[in-house]
Write a protein that holds these residues in place. Structure first.
Motif, PDB file in Angstrom:
ATOM      1  N   SER A 152      49.173  64.063  27.609  1.00  0.00           N
ATOM      2  CA  SER A 152      49.435  62.695  27.147  1.00  0.00           C
ATOM      3  C   SER A 152      48.237  61.779  27.411  1.00  0.00           C
ATOM      4  O   SER A 152      48.131  60.708  26.822  1.00  0.00           O
ATOM      5  CB  SER A 152      50.669  62.147  27.851  1.00  0.00           C
ATOM      6  N   LEU A 153      47.356  62.211  28.272  1.00  0.00           N
ATOM      7  CA  LEU A 153      46.183  61.371  28.560  1.00  0.00           C
ATOM      8  C   LEU A 153      45.004  61.680  27.636  1.00  0.00           C
ATOM      9  O   LEU A 153      43.960  61.029  27.705  1.00  0.00           O
ATOM     10  CB  LEU A 153      45.743  61.568  30.018  1.00  0.00           C
ATOM     11  N   HIS A 154      45.161  62.693  26.791  1.00  0.00           N
ATOM     12  CA  HIS A 154      44.012  63.092  25.964  1.00  0.00           C
ATOM     13  C   HIS A 154      43.558  61.994  25.006  1.00  0.00           C
ATOM     14  O   HIS A 154      42.367  61.854  24.750  1.00  0.00           O
ATOM     15  CB  HIS A 154      44.324  64.394  25.209  1.00  0.00           C
ATOM     16  N   GLY A 155      44.549  61.208  24.522  1.00  0.00           N
ATOM     17  CA  GLY A 155      44.187  60.112  23.622  1.00  0.00           C
ATOM     18  C   GLY A 155      43.214  59.161  24.316  1.00  0.00           C
ATOM     19  O   GLY A 155      42.148  58.835  23.782  1.00  0.00           O
ATOM     20  N   SER A 156      43.549  58.763  25.542  1.00  0.00           N
ATOM     21  CA  SER A 156      42.675  57.786  26.217  1.00  0.00           C
ATOM     22  C   SER A 156      41.367  58.451  26.651  1.00  0.00           C
ATOM     23  O   SER A 156      40.312  57.804  26.676  1.00  0.00           O
ATOM     24  CB  SER A 156      43.392  57.124  27.388  1.00  0.00           C
ATOM     25  N   ILE A 157      41.413  59.737  26.954  1.00  0.00           N
ATOM     26  CA  ILE A 157      40.162  60.430  27.311  1.00  0.00           C
ATOM     27  C   ILE A 157      39.240  60.488  26.090  1.00  0.00           C
ATOM     28  O   ILE A 157      38.039  60.202  26.177  1.00  0.00           O
ATOM     29  CB  ILE A 157      40.471  61.850  27.843  1.00  0.00           C
ATOM     30  N   GLU A 158      39.824  60.794  24.928  1.00  0.00           N
ATOM     31  CA  GLU A 158      38.992  60.889  23.720  1.00  0.00           C
ATOM     32  C   GLU A 158      38.412  59.525  23.340  1.00  0.00           C
ATOM     33  O   GLU A 158      37.278  59.427  22.881  1.00  0.00           O
ATOM     34  CB  GLU A 158      39.805  61.499  22.576  1.00  0.00           C
ATOM     35  N   LYS A 159      39.186  58.489  23.611  1.00  0.00           N
ATOM     36  CA  LYS A 159      38.687  57.144  23.329  1.00  0.00           C
ATOM     37  C   LYS A 159      37.461  56.869  24.217  1.00  0.00           C
ATOM     38  O   LYS A 159      36.429  56.381  23.767  1.00  0.00           O
ATOM     39  CB  LYS A 159      39.798  56.136  23.608  1.00  0.00           C
ATOM     40  N   MET A 160      37.631  57.253  25.486  1.00  0.00           N
ATOM     41  CA  MET A 160      36.540  57.047  26.440  1.00  0.00           C
ATOM     42  C   MET A 160      35.270  57.794  26.000  1.00  0.00           C
ATOM     43  O   MET A 160      34.161  57.301  26.111  1.00  0.00           O
ATOM     44  CB  MET A 160      36.994  57.651  27.780  1.00  0.00           C
ATOM     45  N   LEU A 161      35.483  58.975  25.444  1.00  0.00           N
ATOM     46  CA  LEU A 161      34.339  59.820  25.099  1.00  0.00           C
ATOM     47  C   LEU A 161      33.735  59.483  23.732  1.00  0.00           C
ATOM     48  O   LEU A 161      32.512  59.485  23.568  1.00  0.00           O
ATOM     49  CB  LEU A 161      34.758  61.300  25.076  1.00  0.00           C
ATOM     50  N   TYR A 162      34.609  59.222  22.765  1.00  0.00           N
ATOM     51  CA  TYR A 162      34.095  59.183  21.387  1.00  0.00           C
ATOM     52  C   TYR A 162      34.255  57.856  20.659  1.00  0.00           C
ATOM     53  O   TYR A 162      33.726  57.703  19.560  1.00  0.00           O
ATOM     54  CB  TYR A 162      34.779  60.291  20.556  1.00  0.00           C
ATOM     55  N   ASP A 163      35.011  56.906  21.228  1.00  0.00           N
ATOM     56  CA  ASP A 163      35.199  55.635  20.532  1.00  0.00           C
ATOM     57  C   ASP A 163      33.827  55.009  20.216  1.00  0.00           C
ATOM     58  O   ASP A 163      33.017  54.800  21.133  1.00  0.00           O
ATOM     59  CB  ASP A 163      36.009  54.704  21.458  1.00  0.00           C
ATOM     60  N   PRO A 164      33.565  54.709  18.935  1.00  0.00           N
ATOM     61  CA  PRO A 164      32.217  54.193  18.595  1.00  0.00           C
ATOM     62  C   PRO A 164      31.918  52.820  19.188  1.00  0.00           C
ATOM     63  O   PRO A 164      30.763  52.416  19.282  1.00  0.00           O
ATOM     64  CB  PRO A 164      32.222  54.150  17.066  1.00  0.00           C
ATOM     65  N   GLU A 165      32.952  52.106  19.606  1.00  0.00           N
ATOM     66  CA  GLU A 165      32.703  50.764  20.137  1.00  0.00           C
ATOM     67  C   GLU A 165      31.817  50.838  21.385  1.00  0.00           C
ATOM     68  O   GLU A 165      31.992  51.708  22.237  1.00  0.00           O
ATOM     69  CB  GLU A 165      34.045  50.121  20.487  1.00  0.00           C
ATOM     70  N   GLN A 166      30.867  49.930  21.457  1.00  0.00           N
ATOM     71  CA  GLN A 166      29.960  49.883  22.607  1.00  0.00           C
ATOM     72  C   GLN A 166      30.355  48.681  23.466  1.00  0.00           C
ATOM     73  O   GLN A 166      30.304  47.548  22.988  1.00  0.00           O
ATOM     74  CB  GLN A 166      28.509  49.722  22.128  1.00  0.00           C
ATOM     75  N   ASN A 167      30.788  48.912  24.638  1.00  0.00           N
ATOM     76  CA  ASN A 167      31.230  47.782  25.477  1.00  0.00           C
ATOM     77  C   ASN A 167      30.942  48.045  26.957  1.00  0.00           C
ATOM     78  O   ASN A 167      30.199  48.977  27.287  1.00  0.00           O
ATOM     79  CB  ASN A 167      32.724  47.498  25.233  1.00  0.00           C
ATOM     80  N   ASP A 168      31.561  47.270  27.812  1.00  0.00           N
ATOM     81  CA  ASP A 168      31.341  47.401  29.264  1.00  0.00           C
ATOM     82  C   ASP A 168      31.881  48.699  29.829  1.00  0.00           C
ATOM     83  O   ASP A 168      31.587  49.076  30.958  1.00  0.00           O
ATOM     84  CB  ASP A 168      32.115  46.299  30.000  1.00  0.00           C
TER      85      ASP A 168
END
Ligand code: UDP
Ligand code: LCN
Length: 809
Positions: free
Chosen positions: A542-558
């Protein structure tokens, strides 16, 4: 039979002299090369590199005694025309020799002469005969200690042998054991023996009677059923919860009275109820259970302690039950209370540790005449607060426990110092855990301490370390190397044996690694969080969604910057606090430079803050800036992702396994790593691991079997090794599995909390007894330490500025 010829082992000086007369020309050439480098310190690799240059294929010189001497030389001090060398023939054993290269004369130096010579590097020549020297040797002269390096780190085994052999030789020596058993009380309630048993002979006959009586009862008869009969014979509670267990204890004691044996003694002492209240000290913050990991100074020590107390509480409950007692244990983790707690619970006085019933974090503020310090400060700046902190802790802890603890465990330099102050004052058994000794992490920080003083205050820290290691009753280390290094490298404690802080004092015997107080007890990783990637039913998908966001989300932020354009590549992963010694920037640079590695994998690091304004730590700020510049310099976008520190442990555990799913690897590139919990975590998840060869990981990992060693000082080789690994796995996927399996096996054999807690409780028993029987001898050392604390340490502390809270600026 022919008489073996008795030959005297030549001294170090003679070995150098012999080689000098046999290979005069080459040796002069070698020494001249050293001298030509000018005044300074040469490290072992410098010495060997030059030696190899001049010897080439010259077998005679390669076989000469000097070659052996040079191979075991740990440093050379060059002050033309002299070269002085510190030779370490084996762990814990040192000798010093000085050669005058112009006159070709050789002399053996005492440790004190060697250090005086070394001081000339900083202070020039001095004729001062009255430099303060710290020397614990005379106090320990009558103390038993082993001489074989293989005994180092197994102090309890040696101590049991010693104790049982003196008990065996001299029956009078059983008397202290009797007194010890009679003195045993918990909150005023007598345990083990009552007043009816006043002598050994009385004890023996009572044990005989009890044995007789109990052997006729059903083995599982509860203690309450025979309590009064045993009381009449002179026994009180504490022997066991059933007839069977009490009988076992009686047999152990009868065996000891007949013919003491080390392992029986250890089992017996380990089973005596001695530890009900434990205080664990870890003063510097942030100490909390959530939102703290990865902040400066807040890493493995917190994880270690939280796992340790859970394991310890279960072990204590189990033991207390088996001892037939109805007592609730208490464990207090004592840390500083930080009013400006930045979204953590560090401003709460008392916090229950999750997963426990009797364990709490007790927070006590840093206080001065000006009031309470509100903000977080670096662990390097805490010295002026500790004495008052110790006083406040003494009263808070007494109130909380309604009495004194039975065992105090100090952590890191500050915690060990406070533990020493409390243990000395209250006469309690003290255990130290270093986690990291900074002197090893910062090379030459002793001799050049003045250069570090402004930022690090090592004069206070190294002094505190010496005070605490000598005051402790026993010391737990995570590895052998932490105590005494390896055949070729110096241990962290060993480096405190002899060193000098020019202008302050000279340490001619600071700690002896042969002291039986040292014990290796390695930590593990929480198995509910760090488990193998293939245990599918336990995976937190269930945490894979947030892990993938952390790894691959194109947004560049803090939270994350950089992108990974090819998701099919394996991930090379690292996770650490962003301090200089962790060398995350070194990893990014070596990745940036190696085209092959960049082609084969994506690099992902979790470390520190991305926004420099979020940090208030000197080192972290400079590392953040360096990370940004490296990303630009090597144009890493598309192949590199930098994620800010991650405080959710459950998700971090799943992240290691997610990386394993990509057939990736973990890398720990530190310049020096005292132990390295992330290495244990990655290995427990079955993720192939590359870790620094400097420090703990060198011992945790067997190179090529359960992971790989890399040398941060040779980043190109490290990158090539990693590239080769991924290339090989591409061609033969079973290679990845082999390494992963090798790691899991290693972890099961050595690095688990179950092994740890069982060991720690036994050590507390044996050293508690040892402290009782050796009170008088230890007092001499303690008075010497007290003097050093008052005359030296307290003055040094005054040089550290007090912090100013932000609203007072
Ligand atoms: N850690 C974490 N988040 C981070 C950085 C570190 O949870 O952003 C954890 C890591 O998983 C490990 C500990 O902090 O449990 C670091 O311990 P280690 O012994 O590797 O190094 P230390 O920080 O104590 O020097
Ligand atoms: C401190 C360190 O520097 C690490 O190497 C250890 O793993 C950690 O403490 C836990 O002992």
């Amino acid at each position: 039979m022919e008489n073996p010829k008795l030959t005297r082992i030549p001294s170090m000086r003679e070995r150098v002299e012999d080689t000098l007369s046999a290979h005069r020309n080459q040796l002069v050439s070698l020494l001249s090369r050293y001298v030509a480098q000018g005044k300074g310190i040469l490290q072992p690799h410098h010495l060997i590199d030059e030696f190899e240059k001049i010897t080439g294929d010259d077998k005679a010189l390669n076989d000469a005694p000097f070659s052996e001497v040079l191979k075991s030389t740990q440093e050379a001090i060059v002050l033309p025309p002299f070269v002085a060398i510190a030779v370490r023939p084996r762990p814990g054993v040192w000798e010093y020799v000085r050669v005058n290269v112009s006159e070709l004369s050789v002399e053996q130096l005492t440790v004190s002469e060697y250090l005086r010579f070394k001081e000339e590097l900083v202070d020039g020549q001095s004729n001062d005969q009255y430099v303060l020297e710290l020397d614990f040797e005379p106090f320990n002269a009558s103390f038993p200690r082993p001489s074989r390096s293989s005994y180092i780190g197994n102090g309890v085994q040696f101590l049991n042998r010693h104790l049982s052999s003196i008990m065996f030789r001299n029956k009078d020596c059983l008397e202290p054991l009797l007194n010890f058993l009679r003195a045993h009380k918990y909150k005023g309630h007598v345990m083990m023996l009552n007043d009816r048993i006043k002598s050994i002979s009385r004890l023996e006959s009572a044990l005989g009677k009890a044995e007789d009586y109990l052997s006729k009862l059903p083995p599982d008869a509860p203690y309450s059923e025979f309590e009064y009969v045993l009381q009449g014979m002179g026994f009180e509670r504490g022997w066991g919860d059933t007839a069977k267990r009490v009988l076992e204890m009686i047999h152990l004691l009868l065996d000891i009275l007949q013919a003491p044996d080390p392992s029986i003694l250890e089992t017996f002492l380990g089973r005596i109820p001695m530890v009900f209240n434990v205080v664990v000290l870890s003063p510097h913050g942030y100490f909390g259970q959530a939102n703290v990991l990865g902040k400066p100074d807040t890493g493995g020590q917190i994880v270690y302690i939280l796992d340790q107390v859970r394991a310890l509480e279960s072990e204590m409950l189990l033991r207390i039950k088996k001892q037939g007692l109805d007592i609730n244990p208490r464990i207090l983790i004592v840390t500083r209370l930080i009013p400006d707690s930045k979204g953590t619970t560090c401003n709460q006085r008392l916090e229950r540790v999750t997963g426990t019933e009797h364990t709490h974090i007790l927070r006590v503020p840093f206080r001065t005449e000006k009031g309470i310090l509100r903000k977080w400060i670096s662990r390097f700046d805490v010295w002026p607060y500790l004495e008052k902190f110790a006083e406040d802790v003494a009263s808070e802890m007494a109130a909380e426990l309604q009495g004194a603890p039975d065992l105090i465990i100090g952590n890191y330099s500050d915690g060990n110092l406070v533990a020493s102050l409390l243990a000395y004052k209250l006469g309690i058994t003290q255990c130290n855990i270093a986690h990291a000794l900074e002197k090893t992490k910062y090379p030459d920080s002793d001799i050049y301490w003045k250069q570090y003083e402004d930022k690090y205050h090592f004069s206070c820290q190294f002094t505190a370390d010496l005070l605490a290691m000598n005051n402790a009753d026993f010391i737990i280390t995570s590895t052998y190397q932490e105590v005494a290094g390896t055949k070729t490298t110096v241990g962290q404690y060993e480096s405190h044996k002899a060193f000098t802080l020019p202008g302050l004092y000279r340490v001619v015997q600071g700690i002896d690694v042969f002291d039986p107080k040292f014990n290796i007890v390695s930590p593990g990783a929480d198995s509910s969080i760090y488990f193998p990637y293939f245990e599918k039913h336990r995976r937190l998908t269930s945490l894979h969604g947030s892990i993938e966001k952390m790894l691959y989300d194109p947004e560049q932020n803090d939270e994350h910057i950089g992108t990974l354009s090819d998701r099919s590549k394996p991930i090379l992963f690292s996770l650490a606090r962003l301090d200089r010694v962790k060398n995350i920037t070194g990893l990014v640079e070596c990745f940036g430079k190696n085209a092959k590695l960049r082609e084969l994998v994506n690099l992902v690091v979790v470390a520190g803050f991305i926004d420099v304004n979020k940090s208030s730590d000197r080192e972290e700020i400079s590392e953040i800036e360096k990370m940004h510049s490296l990303m630009k310099k090597y144009n890493l976008d598309g192949q590199f992702r930098w994620i800010s520190c991650q405080m959710n442990r459950a998700r971090n555990g799943e992240l290691y396994r997610y990386v394993a799913d990509t057939r990736g690897a973990f890398v720990q590139p530190a310049i020096y790593e005292a132990f390295g919990l992330t290495v244990i975590e990655a290995m427990s998840c079955g993720l192939p691991t590359f870790a620094t060869c400097h420090g703990g990981p060198a011992e945790i990992i067997e190179h090529g079997v359960s992971g790989f060693h890399i040398d941060p000082y040779h980043p190109d080789q490290a990158a090539a090794l990693m590239a080769d690994f991924f290339q090989r796995c591409k061609e033969d996927p079973s290679y990845w599995i082999n390494i992963s399996e090798g790691e899991l096996k290693r972890i099961q054999e050595r690095y688990t909390w179950n092994i740890y807690s069982e060991r720690l409780m036994t050590l507390a028993g044996v050293y508690g007894f040892w402290k009782y029987v050796s009170k008088l001898e230890r007092l001499e050392t303690r008075r010497y330490l007290e003097m050093f604390y008052i005359l030296k340490f307290r003055n040094l502390v005054k040089t550290v500025p007090l912090a100013i809270d932000d609203d007072q600026n």
